[in-house]
Design a protein around this motif. Structure first.
Motif, PDB file in Angstrom:
ATOM      1  N   LEU A 197       6.047  47.184  60.700  1.00 45.85           N
ATOM      2  CA  LEU A 197       5.637  46.728  61.978  1.00 45.85           C
ATOM      3  C   LEU A 197       6.879  46.503  62.905  1.00 45.85           C
ATOM      4  O   LEU A 197       7.756  45.899  62.832  1.00 45.85           O
ATOM      5  CB  LEU A 197       5.242  45.149  61.867  1.00 45.85           C
ATOM      6  CG  LEU A 197       4.591  44.688  63.261  1.00 45.85           C
ATOM      7  CD1 LEU A 197       3.569  45.366  63.744  1.00 45.85           C
ATOM      8  CD2 LEU A 197       4.120  43.450  62.695  1.00 45.85           C
ATOM      9  N   LYS A 198       6.844  47.781  63.722  1.00 46.07           N
ATOM     10  CA  LYS A 198       8.203  47.754  64.703  1.00 46.07           C
ATOM     11  C   LYS A 198       8.302  46.927  65.722  1.00 46.07           C
ATOM     12  O   LYS A 198       7.473  46.081  66.013  1.00 46.07           O
ATOM     13  CB  LYS A 198       7.967  49.491  65.080  1.00 46.07           C
ATOM     14  CG  LYS A 198       8.226  50.505  64.229  1.00 46.07           C
ATOM     15  CD  LYS A 198       8.466  51.710  64.532  1.00 46.07           C
ATOM     16  CE  LYS A 198       6.990  52.111  65.459  1.00 46.07           C
ATOM     17  NZ  LYS A 198       6.886  53.569  65.788  1.00 46.07           N
ATOM     18  N   GLY A 199       9.422  46.885  66.333  1.00 45.10           N
ATOM     19  CA  GLY A 199       9.803  46.012  67.411  1.00 45.10           C
ATOM     20  C   GLY A 199      11.031  45.410  67.296  1.00 45.10           C
ATOM     21  O   GLY A 199      11.879  45.753  66.507  1.00 45.10           O
ATOM     22  N   ARG A 201      13.634  43.024  65.615  1.00 39.79           N
ATOM     23  CA  ARG A 201      13.198  42.740  64.023  1.00 39.79           C
ATOM     24  C   ARG A 201      11.979  43.185  63.434  1.00 39.79           C
ATOM     25  O   ARG A 201      11.338  42.548  62.948  1.00 39.79           O
ATOM     26  CB  ARG A 201      13.270  41.143  63.982  1.00 39.79           C
ATOM     27  CG  ARG A 201      14.425  40.544  64.651  1.00 39.79           C
ATOM     28  CD  ARG A 201      14.632  39.171  64.284  1.00 39.79           C
ATOM     29  NE  ARG A 201      15.114  38.803  62.796  1.00 39.79           N
ATOM     30  CZ  ARG A 201      14.587  37.950  61.919  1.00 39.79           C
ATOM     31  NH1 ARG A 201      13.505  37.388  62.489  1.00 39.79           N
ATOM     32  NH2 ARG A 201      15.263  37.710  60.742  1.00 39.79           N
ATOM     33  N   THR A 202      12.201  44.441  63.300  1.00 40.48           N
ATOM     34  CA  THR A 202      11.095  45.264  62.589  1.00 40.48           C
ATOM     35  C   THR A 202      10.834  44.644  61.100  1.00 40.48           C
ATOM     36  O   THR A 202      11.812  44.296  60.503  1.00 40.48           O
ATOM     37  CB  THR A 202      11.416  46.655  62.485  1.00 40.48           C
ATOM     38  OG1 THR A 202      11.345  47.281  63.699  1.00 40.48           O
ATOM     39  CG2 THR A 202      10.385  47.498  61.724  1.00 40.48           C
ATOM     40  N   LEU A 203       9.450  44.393  60.861  1.00 46.57           N
ATOM     41  CA  LEU A 203       9.267  44.043  59.430  1.00 46.57           C
ATOM     42  C   LEU A 203       8.913  45.208  58.637  1.00 46.57           C
ATOM     43  O   LEU A 203       8.112  46.070  58.901  1.00 46.57           O
ATOM     44  CB  LEU A 203       7.749  42.982  59.408  1.00 46.57           C
ATOM     45  CG  LEU A 203       7.288  42.974  58.142  1.00 46.57           C
ATOM     46  CD1 LEU A 203       7.903  41.629  57.527  1.00 46.57           C
ATOM     47  CD2 LEU A 203       5.667  42.537  58.619  1.00 46.57           C
ATOM     48  N   GLY A 216      19.665  47.423  65.202  1.00 45.92           N
ATOM     49  CA  GLY A 216      18.784  47.824  66.484  1.00 45.92           C
ATOM     50  C   GLY A 216      19.409  47.172  67.850  1.00 45.92           C
ATOM     51  O   GLY A 216      19.997  46.160  67.879  1.00 45.92           O
ATOM     52  N   THR A 217      18.942  47.726  68.754  1.00 50.90           N
ATOM     53  CA  THR A 217      19.189  47.192  70.443  1.00 50.90           C
ATOM     54  C   THR A 217      18.297  47.447  71.302  1.00 50.90           C
ATOM     55  O   THR A 217      17.605  48.429  71.169  1.00 50.90           O
ATOM     56  CB  THR A 217      20.621  47.776  70.458  1.00 50.90           C
ATOM     57  OG1 THR A 217      20.861  47.915  72.079  1.00 50.90           O
ATOM     58  CG2 THR A 217      20.786  49.321  70.149  1.00 50.90           C
ATOM     59  N   PRO A 218      17.844  46.694  72.461  1.00 52.61           N
ATOM     60  CA  PRO A 218      17.378  47.047  73.409  1.00 52.61           C
ATOM     61  C   PRO A 218      17.525  48.278  73.994  1.00 52.61           C
ATOM     62  O   PRO A 218      16.844  48.875  74.852  1.00 52.61           O
ATOM     63  CB  PRO A 218      17.260  46.047  74.330  1.00 52.61           C
ATOM     64  CG  PRO A 218      18.594  45.178  73.978  1.00 52.61           C
ATOM     65  CD  PRO A 218      18.855  45.318  72.432  1.00 52.61           C
ATOM     66  N   ALA A 219      18.638  48.959  73.880  1.00 56.25           N
ATOM     67  CA  ALA A 219      19.154  50.291  74.315  1.00 56.25           C
ATOM     68  C   ALA A 219      18.171  51.372  73.946  1.00 56.25           C
ATOM     69  O   ALA A 219      17.980  52.327  74.200  1.00 56.25           O
ATOM     70  CB  ALA A 219      20.570  50.593  74.089  1.00 56.25           C
ATOM     71  N   MET A 220      17.244  50.965  72.779  1.00 60.47           N
ATOM     72  CA  MET A 220      16.498  52.068  72.015  1.00 60.47           C
ATOM     73  C   MET A 220      15.167  51.751  72.646  1.00 60.47           C
ATOM     74  O   MET A 220      14.213  52.427  72.201  1.00 60.47           O
ATOM     75  CB  MET A 220      16.451  51.575  70.554  1.00 60.47           C
ATOM     76  CG  MET A 220      17.883  51.945  69.680  1.00 60.47           C
ATOM     77  SD  MET A 220      17.820  51.145  68.088  1.00 60.47           S
ATOM     78  CE  MET A 220      16.716  52.063  67.143  1.00 60.47           C
ATOM     79  N   ALA A 221      15.002  50.793  73.536  1.00 60.26           N
ATOM     80  CA  ALA A 221      13.599  50.605  74.231  1.00 60.26           C
ATOM     81  C   ALA A 221      13.339  51.825  75.103  1.00 60.26           C
ATOM     82  O   ALA A 221      13.408  51.597  76.285  1.00 60.26           O
ATOM     83  CB  ALA A 221      13.411  49.217  74.703  1.00 60.26           C
ATOM     84  N   GLY A 223      10.984  55.831  75.210  1.00 61.49           N
ATOM     85  CA  GLY A 223      10.097  57.084  74.708  1.00 61.49           C
ATOM     86  C   GLY A 223      10.775  57.691  73.637  1.00 61.49           C
ATOM     87  O   GLY A 223      11.803  58.616  73.876  1.00 61.49           O
ATOM     88  N   GLY A 224      10.411  57.793  72.544  1.00 59.93           N
ATOM     89  CA  GLY A 224      10.673  58.696  71.569  1.00 59.93           C
ATOM     90  C   GLY A 224      11.520  57.961  70.467  1.00 59.93           C
ATOM     91  O   GLY A 224      11.632  58.708  69.321  1.00 59.93           O
ATOM     92  N   SER A 225      12.166  56.952  70.533  1.00 63.14           N
ATOM     93  CA  SER A 225      12.639  56.357  69.565  1.00 63.14           C
ATOM     94  C   SER A 225      12.074  56.069  68.126  1.00 63.14           C
ATOM     95  O   SER A 225      12.544  56.347  66.907  1.00 63.14           O
ATOM     96  CB  SER A 225      13.206  54.875  69.916  1.00 63.14           C
ATOM     97  OG  SER A 225      14.135  54.862  71.037  1.00 63.14           O
ATOM     98  N   GLY A 226      10.786  55.813  68.536  1.00 67.21           N
ATOM     99  CA  GLY A 226       9.884  55.667  67.028  1.00 67.21           C
ATOM    100  C   GLY A 226       9.685  56.945  66.657  1.00 67.21           C
ATOM    101  O   GLY A 226       9.457  57.197  65.289  1.00 67.21           O
TER     102      GLY A 226
HETATM  103  N1  LIG Z   1      14.774  45.669  71.602  1.00 63.62           N
HETATM  104  C1  LIG Z   1      14.618  46.243  70.358  1.00 63.62           C
HETATM  105  N2  LIG Z   1      15.701  46.061  69.398  1.00 63.62           N
HETATM  106  C2  LIG Z   1      15.570  46.784  68.306  1.00 63.62           C
HETATM  107  N3  LIG Z   1      14.663  48.048  68.253  1.00 63.62           N
HETATM  108  C3  LIG Z   1      13.937  48.253  69.167  1.00 63.62           C
HETATM  109  C4  LIG Z   1      13.943  47.593  70.316  1.00 63.62           C
HETATM  110  N4  LIG Z   1      13.077  48.424  71.214  1.00 63.62           N
HETATM  111  C5  LIG Z   1      12.841  49.313  70.530  1.00 63.62           C
HETATM  112  N5  LIG Z   1      13.195  49.329  69.353  1.00 63.62           N
HETATM  113  C6  LIG Z   1      13.021  50.460  68.159  1.00 63.62           C
HETATM  114  O1  LIG Z   1      12.462  51.567  68.865  1.00 63.62           O
HETATM  115  C7  LIG Z   1      11.392  52.120  68.097  1.00 63.62           C
HETATM  116  C8  LIG Z   1      10.112  52.309  69.365  1.00 63.62           C
HETATM  117  O2  LIG Z   1       9.033  52.734  68.574  1.00 63.62           O
HETATM  118  P1  LIG Z   1       7.806  53.235  69.255  1.00 63.62           P
HETATM  119  O3  LIG Z   1       7.446  52.350  70.239  1.00 63.62           O
HETATM  120  O4  LIG Z   1       6.782  54.047  68.443  1.00 63.62           O
HETATM  121  O5  LIG Z   1       8.378  54.502  70.189  1.00 63.62           O
HETATM  122  P2  LIG Z   1       7.984  55.909  70.965  1.00 63.62           P
HETATM  123  O6  LIG Z   1       6.597  56.007  70.287  1.00 63.62           O
HETATM  124  O7  LIG Z   1       8.147  56.015  72.251  1.00 63.62           O
HETATM  125  O8  LIG Z   1       8.662  56.967  69.826  1.00 63.62           O
HETATM  126  C9  LIG Z   1      10.972  51.228  66.937  1.00 63.62           C
HETATM  127  O9  LIG Z   1      11.488  51.701  65.827  1.00 63.62           O
HETATM  128  C10 LIG Z   1      11.393  49.979  67.601  1.00 63.62           C
HETATM  129  O10 LIG Z   1      11.909  49.051  66.596  1.00 63.62           O
END
Ligand SMILES: Nc1ncnc2c1ncn2[C@@H]1O[C@H](COP(=O)(O)OP(=O)(O)O)[C@@H](O)[C@H]1O
Ligand SMILES: NC(=O)C1=CN([C@@H]2O[C@H](COP(=O)(O)OP(=O)(O)OC[C@H]3O[C@@H](n4cnc5c(N)ncnc54)[C@H](O)[C@@H]3O)[C@@H](O)[C@H]2O)[C@@H](O)CC1
Ligand SMILES: [Mg+2]
Length: 297
Positions: A197-199, A201-203, A216-221, A223-226
């Motif tokens: 369960l992403k976000g 602190r992904t579970l 992880g970091t908000p820099a990953m927020a 499109g495409g990180s997932g």
């Molecule tokens: N603030 C954050 N802190 C840690 N990880 C983040 C943060 N924001 C996004 N991520 C990570 O980036 C990824 C986003 O996935 P997703 O929403 O499926 O993106 P996309 O479909 O655009 O590729 C997840 O693995 C999430 O945990």
């Protein structure tokens, strides 16, 4: 902050590559997805899988998108699938059977879109595949449209929903993290599937063990990180990790890679190709060291 009462799994490490290993030693990854307008999505998953060390990476994509997907990287192979005029996969399972049999792990969903044909395909892949299947993005949405989707879960399935996708599947609002975490653990317990369960602190849980990711970091927020994470987990399973181990190590190195890229590039946002670029450093931090005699330069 939500919590759980399950024990934490031990974080696995990647073993050094044996000197006599070859590409067949590290597995065949099959990634299914993409559509016209979202070709980049499955290409990112493919490149991440190659960078994570899968021996061979094949991307099964709509015929109309094949050249576009192939043009992103010379490191992945492409398989053309029957598609609609809008550029979505319409192939039935028969087109994929030989590729499913050859795969050591399948990732399905990034950029795939939604349709009745895709609902059928996702269902058929989960029923037919003998190897683990990582279900992400639109494959989760197509799965959720099937009334008995829970019956398709098993120990070989990894679900990687973000809170929006998990709300469609579980019925728990994306804003209620606690209820979403509880539902993920319950679904994993009932089915044996691994749920990521992403976000923030992904579970990661298989219903027996559970961990919250601290990298992880908000820099990953962005499109495409997932899509990158899908490729990482698929490739780790190809290299012999169990679904839970691959999910656990996968989210850890994915987040670490984001942190390393953010720092090295002094950037507020880490673009998915940059996330992939820093994967070797992140993976190196979680690999067993070779003995000095073993480094064959
Ligand atoms: N603030 C954050 N802190 C840690 N990880 C983040 C943060 N924001 C996004 N991520 C990570 O980036 C990824 C986003 O996935 P997703 O929403 O499926 O993106 P996309 O479909 O655009 O590729 C997840 O693995 C999430 O945990
Ligand atoms: N380059 C590309 O081609 C890309 C294609 N993509 C594809 O686009 C399709 C649609 O996926 P999307 O995820 O964008 O759309 P969705 O509609 O599935 O999800 C987006 C919504 O989910 C909720 N959400 C997501 N993360 C959340 C969080 N951490 N906390 C709370 N709520 C959250 C938010 O409401 C957000 O608006 C997928 O197939 C995906 O793979 C995306 O991956 C982006 C990049
Ligand atoms: Mg996604």
């Amino acid at each position: 902050m939500p919590d759980h009462d399950l024990p934490s799994p031990t974080l696995p490490r990647l073993k050094p590559r044996a000197k006599d290993s070859h590409k067949g030693s590290f597995g065949n990854a099959l990634l299914i997805g993409g559509s016209r307008g979202m070709a980049g999505s499955i290409a990112l998953s493919g490149l991440a899988a190659a960078r994570t060390g899968a021996g061979l990476v094949r991307l099964a994509v709509p015929d109309r998108c094949l050249e576009t997907v192939a043009s992103f990287s010379p490191c992945t192979m492409t398989i053309p699938l029957t598609n609609s005029s809008a550029g979505q996969i319409t192939a039935s399972i028969e087109e994929l059977t030989a590729h499913l049999e050859a795969a050591n792990c399948i990732g399905i969903g990034p950029g795939m879109g939604g349709s009745p044909e895709l609902q059928q395909l996702v269902q058929d892949v989960l029923r037919t595949a003998q190897c683990p299947v990582v279900v992400d993005a639109d494959a989760l949405n197509n799965l959720g449209a099937i009334s008995n989707w829970r019956e398709l879960l098993s120990e070989k399935v990894v679900l990687t929903p973000h809170p929006g996708e998990w709300s469609r599947l579980s019925g728990m609002a994306a804003s209620d993290r606690e209820a979403q975490v509880a539902a993920a653990i319950e679904h994993a317990k009932q089915s044996g599937a691994t749920i990521v369960l992403k976000g923030y602190r992904t579970l990661v849980t298989d219903g027996v063990e559970a961990a919250f990711n601290s990298t992880g970091t908000p820099a990953m927020a962005t499109g495409g990180s997932g899509d990158v994470l899908t490729g990482i987990i698929t490739a780790l399973i190809c290299q012999g990790l169990s679904p839970l181990e691959a999910a656990h190590l996968g989210v850890t190195v994915h987040g670490l890679s984001g942190e390393l890229a953010e720092r090295a590039l002094s950037t507020r946002v880490v673009l998915p190709p940059e996330l992939i670029q820093y994967l070797p450093l992140a993976l190196g931090a979680h690999a067993e060291q070779r003995s000095s005699r073993g480094i064959g330069f």
